[in-house]
Each structure stands twice: as structure tokens, then as C-alpha cells.
Design a protein around this motif. Structure first.
Motif: not given
Length: 237
Positions: A89-90, A26-29, A92, A137
Motif C-alpha cells: 500500500d502507498y 497511483k490510481e490503485k494506491r 501514509k 514510487y
């Protein structure tokens, strides 16, 4: 670019392994997902950032880190590694929704959640709202989706009260009607609840209709099975 990595102590390998930690992810997305099917879907969606492979893949416009089969075995989370781990990448979130929305209220089992996401895509529920602590995730969720995550708009903790033009169906035993008897509307939200506690009281109060699947010889169905049946029935013309 193509890079060769021989050691598990390599910084890139350490960063990859740390993506299994939800907080770090989550921190790094960023998240990781394995397999060639996931690779193709991630590439098509534009979410693919880099890959770790045992053999170089042609025509791939991201960095590739080539590792030995033995090293792949140690860094893979899969029971039978295919030799490719994608870092993505997370994705959008979009706050524009189509006619059919699946809402999952604190579904806690990763296998159930992943299966429901995959089934949602199969039946045209291209928008999914996740409420509570469930996350798309989670590694087990990602593997269960079989890459469906890249084709869905998954939105976390969206307020259903903002979606005023939708018929809302919530699964519930008490005070409900048989799913097969309702007059279906094309623009609707289907709410499925937590495995142990069902749909929350707050969401039940929002529902236009409380629906159930009539069954025999057993008390209840697994939420992923019930969700598949409900999505199939509600998708019929």
C-alpha cells in the motif's frame, strides 16, 4: 492463503505487471518492490499487502502467489530476481516533522532520488519533502532505496513556508558559503536541486543560507554525492 499461478495470463499477474505504470500505481494506491530485504521492511512497516514468490515463505500473514522461476523471470523488473515481489500500500504521509528535513527540488533521475532517500535514512533525515515531478514510487527509485522508503516520512509538495522554525540551507554556487564554515543548527532543512537547473529561485529566496561544497579539479558533483556530503557535514555535532 497460498495460491499457485502457472500462467502469465492470470488476472493477478496482469494486475501486478500493470503496477509498473505510474498512472495505474497511483490510481490503485499500490506499488511493487522486489527482494527479501524490502519484504522484511515492508512487513515491519505494515504496508505489505501480498507477495509473489517462487517458494512459499513461512510465517507471512498475507496472501502468497507461488509462481515458477521462469514466470518470475518474465514478471520481475530486477536484473537478478531474488524470487520475491512485494505488493504494498502507498505509505501514509505525516505532516509532523522532526529536527532534520531533506527537501528535494525536482530531482529527476530515479537513481539519484533513490540513493538520496537511502542516504537520508542513514544520516537521520527521517522526513523528506519531494517537490516537483519526482516520485518515490518510481520502480527504479524504489529499488535504489533498498527498502528505506518504509522507514521514512516522505511528503509530496509540502509548502516550506509553513515550517517557520527551521534554518533552511540550500545548495547553490553563487553567493554561497562553504558548508564546512557554517554554524550548524540541529533544526534545519537541507534543499537539493534539480541535476541540470539546481534549486529553484523561489526556494533560494526562502533559504537562511546558501551553501556549497568546495571542490577541486572538477566543476560540480552529482546531486546524490553532494547530498551525502552535505547530510554528513550537517549531522556532525
Amino acid at each position: 492463503m497460498i495460491y499457485k499461478i502457472d500462467s502469465r495470463q492470470n488476472a493477478k499477474i496482469k494486475d501486478l505487471v500493470k503496477l509498473s505504470n505510474p498512472k495505474y500505481s497511483k490510481e490503485k494506491r499500490l506499488f511493487k518492490i522486489e527482494g527479501f530485504h524490502a519484504l522484511e521492511m515492508a512487513k515491519e512497516s505494515g504496508a505489505l499487502k501480498e507477495v509473489f514468490v517462487t517458494k512459499e515463505i513461512k510465517d507471512l500473514d498475507v496472501d502468497q502467489f507461488v509462481v515458477s522461476p521462469q514466470l518470475m523471470e518474465t514478471i520481475s523488473s530486477a536484473k537478478s530476481p531474488q524470487g520475491v515481489i512485494c505488493v504494498c500500500d502507498y505509505i501514509k504521509e505525516k505532516d509532523k516533522f522532526g529536527d532534520k528535513i531533506l527537501c528535494l527540488d525536482n530531482v529527476s533521475d530515479p537513481g539519484n532520488l533513490g540513493t538520496l532517500l537511502r542516504t537520508a535514512l542513514a544520516f537521520g533525515y527521517n522526513d523528506v519533502i519531494l517537490l516537483g515531478g519526482c516520485s518515490q514510487y518510481n520502480e527504479k527509485v524504489l529499488q535504489s532505496t533498498q527498502g528505506a522508503i518504509f522507514s521514512l516520512n516522505i511528503v509530496n509538495n509540502y509548502d516550506l513556508k509553513l515550517l517557520k522554525d527551521y534554518e533552511i540551507y540550500a545548495t547553490e554556487i553563487k553567493g554561497s558559503v562553504d558548508l564546512s564554515t557554517i554554524v550548524k543548527t540541529s533544526q534545519h532543512i537541507l534543499i537539493l536541486g534539480n541535476e541540470a537547473h539546481g534549486v529553484s529561485k523561489e526556494l533560494l529566496e526562502l533559504a537562511s543560507k546558501r551553501i556549497r561544497i568546495d571542490i577541486k579539479n572538477i566543476e560540480s558533483l552529482n546531486v546524490a554525492v553532494a547530498g551525502a556530503i552535505a547530510m554528513y557535514e550537517l549531522s556532525k555535532n
